[in-house]
Design an enzyme around this catalytic site. Structure first.
Site, PDB file in Angstrom:
ATOM      1  N   SER A  89      -5.543   2.874  -8.951  1.00 51.30           N
ATOM      2  CA  SER A  89      -6.536   2.568  -7.916  1.00 51.30           C
ATOM      3  C   SER A  89      -5.878   1.869  -6.738  1.00 51.30           C
ATOM      4  O   SER A  89      -6.072   2.245  -5.569  1.00 51.30           O
ATOM      5  CB  SER A  89      -7.645   1.683  -8.488  1.00 51.30           C
ATOM      6  OG  SER A  89      -8.411   2.377  -9.438  1.00 51.30           O
TER       7      SER A  89
ATOM      8  N   ARG B  31      -8.121  -5.559  -2.041  1.00 50.80           N
ATOM      9  CA  ARG B  31      -9.175  -5.852  -3.015  1.00 50.80           C
ATOM     10  C   ARG B  31     -10.565  -5.624  -2.434  1.00 50.80           C
ATOM     11  O   ARG B  31     -11.473  -5.185  -3.146  1.00 50.80           O
ATOM     12  CB  ARG B  31      -9.044  -7.284  -3.535  1.00 50.80           C
ATOM     13  CG  ARG B  31      -8.075  -7.381  -4.698  1.00 50.80           C
ATOM     14  CD  ARG B  31      -8.305  -8.626  -5.530  1.00 50.80           C
ATOM     15  NE  ARG B  31      -7.512  -8.554  -6.737  1.00 50.80           N
ATOM     16  CZ  ARG B  31      -7.944  -8.082  -7.904  1.00 50.80           C
ATOM     17  NH1 ARG B  31      -9.171  -7.638  -8.021  1.00 50.80           N
ATOM     18  NH2 ARG B  31      -7.151  -8.066  -8.953  1.00 50.80           N
TER      19      ARG B  31
ATOM     20  N   HIS C 109     -11.071  -2.025  -2.574  1.00 50.95           N
ATOM     21  CA  HIS C 109     -11.321  -1.664  -3.969  1.00 50.95           C
ATOM     22  C   HIS C 109     -12.768  -1.963  -4.359  1.00 50.95           C
ATOM     23  O   HIS C 109     -13.420  -1.189  -5.071  1.00 50.95           O
ATOM     24  CB  HIS C 109     -10.354  -2.437  -4.874  1.00 50.95           C
ATOM     25  CG  HIS C 109     -10.431  -2.067  -6.314  1.00 50.95           C
ATOM     26  ND1 HIS C 109     -11.016  -2.875  -7.263  1.00 50.95           N
ATOM     27  CD2 HIS C 109      -9.994  -0.964  -6.985  1.00 50.95           C
ATOM     28  CE1 HIS C 109     -10.934  -2.302  -8.445  1.00 50.95           C
ATOM     29  NE2 HIS C 109     -10.314  -1.142  -8.308  1.00 50.95           N
TER      30      HIS C 109
END
Length: 218
Positions: free
Chosen positions: A21, A44, A47
C-alpha cells in the site's frame, strides 16, 4: 469454524498489504512538493483517504511534524472532536501512553450547545480548555468544532502544540479549513497545523495524520 472457499484472486497477507500500500502511494503520488520531514505524514493521510491526489490539496505548516512529535513525546494529550477520530488513533504508536480525549458524550455538552446555539461537537471543544495548552488537536468530523476552536484561540484560550484540522463535508468544511490555513496571517497566532483544502477530510484522515505525527516509523 472453517475458512470459505477461496473464489477471488486477492492478496491476503496483512504484512504484504501494508508494505505494498505504501509503495503504491509513493509510486503514484506527487510528493516532491511536500516538506521532507512531512513525507510520511502525507503518505499516511493519503493511505487514510485512498486518494493519491490528496497531496495537491494538503497544507502543511513547516513546523507541524516537529511540534506535534515533541509534544507527544512529552506526554501531551490528543484532543479529538469525534469518537471515530479517537478510535482510529493507534495507541501503540503514541510514544508516552498519551491520553486520547473526546468529550462529545460529556453530560454538560447538550446544555452548552443549546445555550450557545451551536452543535454538540463544537460545544464539546470548550471542555478541552483545561487540557489545551501544548496538546495535539485532531478534528476530522465537524467544521463547527474547528471554527469554535479558532474562535477560542482568538479569545485567548491556551494554545495547542499542533492542530490536525480535517473536517469533512459540504457545509463549512472548506471554509473552516481555509480559516485554519490563514489563521496565523489573520490573527498573528502561529500554531503549527496540517489541513486539506476543500470538502475532503474525515475521521480516518485525521487519525492517520496523528498516527504519522506520533512516531517516525511508518
Amino acid at each position: 469454524m472453517r475458512a470459505p472457499t477461496r473464489r477471488y484472486a486477492y492478496v491476503a497477507d496483512g504484512s504484504a498489504i501494508y508494505v505494498d500500500s505504501f509503495a503504491t502511494i509513493r509510486r503514484e503520488a506527487r510528493l516532491d512538493g511536500v516538506p521532507a520531514d512531512a513525507e510520511k505524514l502525507a503518505v499516511r493521510m493519503i493511505h487514510g483517504s485512498g486518494q493519491t491526489d490528496l497531496v495537491d490539496d494538503l497544507v502543511i505548516h513547516p513546523g507541524v511534524v516537529a511540534a506535534a512529535r515533541s509534544a507527544l513525546m512529552l506526554g501531551a494529550p490528543v484532543l479529538a472532536d469525534a469518537r471515530m477520530v479517537a478510535t482510529g488513533i493507534t495507541a501503540g504508536r503514541l510514544p508516552a501512553g498519551n491520553e486520547v480525549c473526546c468529550f462529545l458524550t460529556d453530560p454538560r455538552v447538550a446544555a452548552l450547545a443549546s445555550a450557545w446555539g451551536t452543535t454538540r461537537t463544537a460545544a464539546a471543544v470548550s471542555l478541552w480548555e483545561p487540557l489545551l495548552a501544548g496538546a495535539v488537536v485532531a478534528i476530522g468530523n465537524a467544521p463547527t468544532a474547528l471554527f469554535h476552536l479558532l474562535e477560542m484561540l482568538v479569545d485567548g484560550a491556551p494554545r495547542p502544540a499542533a492542530i490536525v484540522g480535517c473536517p469533512v463535508g459540504f457545509i463549512g468544511a472548506a471554509e473552516s479549513k481555509q480559516a485554519l490555513a490563514s489563521f496565523g496571517a489573520d490573527h498573528g497566532i502561529d500554531i503549527p497545523f496540517v489541513t486539506v483544502h476543500g470538502r475532503r477530510g474525515g475521521s480516518a484522515m485525521a487519525s492517520s495524520a496523528v498516527n504519522a505525527l506520533a512516531q517516525e516509523e511508518e
